[in-house]
Design a protein around this motif. Sequence first.
Motif, PDB file in Angstrom:
ATOM      1  N   VAL A 125       0.847  -1.190   0.000  1.00  0.00           N
ATOM      2  CA  VAL A 125       0.000   0.000   0.000  1.00  0.00           C
ATOM      3  C   VAL A 125       0.881   1.239   0.000  1.00  0.00           C
ATOM      4  O   VAL A 125       2.034   1.224   0.438  1.00  0.00           O
ATOM      5  CB  VAL A 125      -0.935   0.022   1.231  1.00  0.00           C
ATOM      6  CG1 VAL A 125      -1.912  -1.134   1.156  1.00  0.00           C
ATOM      7  CG2 VAL A 125      -0.146  -0.037   2.517  1.00  0.00           C
ATOM      8  N   ALA A 126       0.321   2.339  -0.485  1.00  0.00           N
ATOM      9  CA  ALA A 126       1.096   3.567  -0.653  1.00  0.00           C
ATOM     10  C   ALA A 126       1.551   4.162   0.671  1.00  0.00           C
ATOM     11  O   ALA A 126       2.538   4.900   0.719  1.00  0.00           O
ATOM     12  CB  ALA A 126       0.275   4.597  -1.426  1.00  0.00           C
ATOM     13  N   ALA A 127       0.853   3.865   1.758  1.00  0.00           N
ATOM     14  CA  ALA A 127       1.201   4.467   3.044  1.00  0.00           C
ATOM     15  C   ALA A 127       2.501   3.904   3.607  1.00  0.00           C
ATOM     16  O   ALA A 127       3.104   4.494   4.502  1.00  0.00           O
ATOM     17  CB  ALA A 127       0.076   4.260   4.044  1.00  0.00           C
ATOM     18  N   ASP A 128       2.946   2.761   3.091  1.00  0.00           N
ATOM     19  CA  ASP A 128       4.192   2.179   3.578  1.00  0.00           C
ATOM     20  C   ASP A 128       5.392   2.889   2.964  1.00  0.00           C
ATOM     21  O   ASP A 128       5.258   3.900   2.276  1.00  0.00           O
ATOM     22  CB  ASP A 128       4.234   0.680   3.255  1.00  0.00           C
ATOM     23  CG  ASP A 128       3.352  -0.117   4.203  1.00  0.00           C
ATOM     24  OD1 ASP A 128       3.185   0.327   5.348  1.00  0.00           O
ATOM     25  OD2 ASP A 128       2.839  -1.165   3.787  1.00  0.00           O
ATOM     26  N   ASP A 129       6.571   2.343   3.207  1.00  0.00           N
ATOM     27  CA  ASP A 129       7.800   2.958   2.717  1.00  0.00           C
ATOM     28  C   ASP A 129       7.813   3.028   1.194  1.00  0.00           C
ATOM     29  O   ASP A 129       7.109   2.279   0.511  1.00  0.00           O
ATOM     30  CB  ASP A 129       9.012   2.159   3.191  1.00  0.00           C
ATOM     31  CG  ASP A 129       9.181   2.232   4.698  1.00  0.00           C
ATOM     32  OD1 ASP A 129       8.721   3.224   5.280  1.00  0.00           O
ATOM     33  OD2 ASP A 129       9.760   1.294   5.265  1.00  0.00           O
ATOM     34  N   PRO A 130       8.661   3.884   0.631  1.00  0.00           N
ATOM     35  CA  PRO A 130       8.815   3.916  -0.827  1.00  0.00           C
ATOM     36  C   PRO A 130       9.413   2.599  -1.337  1.00  0.00           C
ATOM     37  O   PRO A 130       9.934   1.792  -0.576  1.00  0.00           O
ATOM     38  CB  PRO A 130       9.799   5.071  -1.047  1.00  0.00           C
ATOM     39  CG  PRO A 130       9.754   5.886   0.199  1.00  0.00           C
ATOM     40  CD  PRO A 130       9.459   4.923   1.300  1.00  0.00           C
ATOM     41  N   ARG A 302      10.781  -5.339   7.234  1.00  0.00           N
ATOM     42  CA  ARG A 302      11.056  -4.006   6.709  1.00  0.00           C
ATOM     43  C   ARG A 302      12.470  -3.977   6.146  1.00  0.00           C
ATOM     44  O   ARG A 302      13.439  -4.340   6.823  1.00  0.00           O
ATOM     45  CB  ARG A 302      10.928  -2.982   7.840  1.00  0.00           C
ATOM     46  CG  ARG A 302      11.102  -1.543   7.416  1.00  0.00           C
ATOM     47  CD  ARG A 302      11.052  -0.645   8.659  1.00  0.00           C
ATOM     48  NE  ARG A 302      11.160   0.761   8.313  1.00  0.00           N
ATOM     49  CZ  ARG A 302      10.125   1.538   8.051  1.00  0.00           C
ATOM     50  NH1 ARG A 302       8.909   1.038   8.107  1.00  0.00           N
ATOM     51  NH2 ARG A 302      10.296   2.818   7.751  1.00  0.00           N
ATOM     52  N   PRO A 303      12.651  -3.562   4.899  1.00  0.00           N
ATOM     53  CA  PRO A 303      13.993  -3.552   4.309  1.00  0.00           C
ATOM     54  C   PRO A 303      14.864  -2.467   4.928  1.00  0.00           C
ATOM     55  O   PRO A 303      14.398  -1.370   5.251  1.00  0.00           O
ATOM     56  CB  PRO A 303      13.713  -3.254   2.819  1.00  0.00           C
ATOM     57  CG  PRO A 303      12.418  -2.521   2.822  1.00  0.00           C
ATOM     58  CD  PRO A 303      11.611  -3.106   3.948  1.00  0.00           C
ATOM     59  N   LEU A 304      16.118  -2.779   5.105  1.00  0.00           N
ATOM     60  CA  LEU A 304      17.090  -1.841   5.671  1.00  0.00           C
ATOM     61  C   LEU A 304      18.147  -1.521   4.612  1.00  0.00           C
ATOM     62  O   LEU A 304      18.523  -2.381   3.823  1.00  0.00           O
ATOM     63  CB  LEU A 304      17.760  -2.434   6.900  1.00  0.00           C
ATOM     64  CG  LEU A 304      16.823  -2.780   8.071  1.00  0.00           C
ATOM     65  CD1 LEU A 304      17.628  -3.461   9.185  1.00  0.00           C
ATOM     66  CD2 LEU A 304      16.132  -1.522   8.605  1.00  0.00           C
ATOM     67  N   VAL A 305      18.610  -0.289   4.624  1.00  0.00           N
ATOM     68  CA  VAL A 305      19.667   0.107   3.699  1.00  0.00           C
ATOM     69  C   VAL A 305      20.992  -0.337   4.279  1.00  0.00           C
ATOM     70  O   VAL A 305      21.385   0.105   5.369  1.00  0.00           O
ATOM     71  CB  VAL A 305      19.673   1.632   3.474  1.00  0.00           C
ATOM     72  CG1 VAL A 305      20.826   2.018   2.542  1.00  0.00           C
ATOM     73  CG2 VAL A 305      18.342   2.081   2.891  1.00  0.00           C
ATOM     74  N   PRO A 306      21.709  -1.249   3.618  1.00  0.00           N
ATOM     75  CA  PRO A 306      22.974  -1.732   4.193  1.00  0.00           C
ATOM     76  C   PRO A 306      24.005  -0.611   4.317  1.00  0.00           C
ATOM     77  O   PRO A 306      24.017   0.347   3.546  1.00  0.00           O
ATOM     78  CB  PRO A 306      23.445  -2.780   3.151  1.00  0.00           C
ATOM     79  CG  PRO A 306      22.223  -3.118   2.388  1.00  0.00           C
ATOM     80  CD  PRO A 306      21.394  -1.880   2.361  1.00  0.00           C
ATOM     81  N   LYS A 307      24.847  -0.730   5.330  1.00  0.00           N
ATOM     82  CA  LYS A 307      25.922   0.238   5.496  1.00  0.00           C
ATOM     83  C   LYS A 307      26.884   0.155   4.320  1.00  0.00           C
ATOM     84  O   LYS A 307      27.211  -0.927   3.832  1.00  0.00           O
ATOM     85  CB  LYS A 307      26.677  -0.020   6.797  1.00  0.00           C
ATOM     86  CG  LYS A 307      25.849   0.232   8.040  1.00  0.00           C
ATOM     87  CD  LYS A 307      26.693  -0.006   9.308  1.00  0.00           C
ATOM     88  CE  LYS A 307      25.876   0.276  10.552  1.00  0.00           C
ATOM     89  NZ  LYS A 307      26.662   0.034  11.792  1.00  0.00           N
ATOM     90  N   GLY A 308      27.345   1.290   3.884  1.00  0.00           N
ATOM     91  CA  GLY A 308      28.269   1.341   2.760  1.00  0.00           C
ATOM     92  C   GLY A 308      27.607   1.498   1.413  1.00  0.00           C
ATOM     93  O   GLY A 308      28.276   1.744   0.408  1.00  0.00           O
TER      94      GLY A 308
END
Length: 313
Positions: A125-130, A302-308
């Motif tokens: 749904v649109a309300a979640d993260d991009p 929930r996806p996380l942006v990896p470091k680096g």
Amino acid sequence: MDELDLISRALPEARPLSPEVVAQARARVATARAPRHRSRAWTWTWAGAAIGTAAVVGVVALVANMAEPAAPILASQAKPNQALYDLADKVEQLKEPTTGRYWSELKREGEGGKTATEDRWVPRVAADDPVLIKRSYKKSCVVHRLDLGGRWPDTGLGEFSMVELGALPSDQAALERKLRGFHKVWYDRGFKDSFEDFLPGAASLLSMPVKPAVRASVLRILAAAPHTRVHGTATDPLGRPGLLVTFAKPGAGGTIGKVAVSYRTFLNPSDGRWLAVVALADKDQRVVSYSALVSGGWVDERPLVPKGCKLKG
């Protein structure tokens, strides 16, 4: 005693022939023995004997076949691209998970000796993260954040929300009407391909979060499309067996660099989803590039942006 009497004695297990078949067989032998009108008189030579023998052999084959009737040929066996119809019947019966916060995919890609992986998370749904798309190379990675307002990120077939994608009709006729609507949008924008030439784009639905019944209808629509060709079972770039199919007409693949290519799709024989898409050079059929699905489905994490990783967007 004639040839048929000899045959009857030689094949006592054969079923009795009807009077009509006997008359037809005798006529064939008589015709083969009849003299031909030539400038020279026909004589009983080895050539004439061969013709008479051929006729008798034909009758022997006829009788032998009658002793063991051939199995009837079903109309469905002769249907082009039957393997796709069979796969559609199988897919239609599947029960797949339909819950989850994100549609997640992991793909591996290769071109020119270089490889990369792509992870993507598309919120339901649109309300979640991009939408997040992480592309990883040998020593680096980039994460793209796409604020699409709940829309599916690929627009090659059409522009629709995740909700609309999940609500696509499973009825084949209704789904084809939807596809014709997508084609009209492109046509009105200036792309003048016919619907038949536009139809191969429907194969992209095989990689999207649609219900199994919808995927089954897509397979049937593509199986009946004029440019679809099934090439049998083959091994994809990751070593997995799949049903190898061409959806587009010859010459429609364009170029990669300066190399003219054609695309072939590997389909998962278990669920009808795509396993890989390979671009083959038209000149020598070498693999120019590929994209292969490693895994995919609904997840809640929930996806996380990896470091680096570089973050864009």
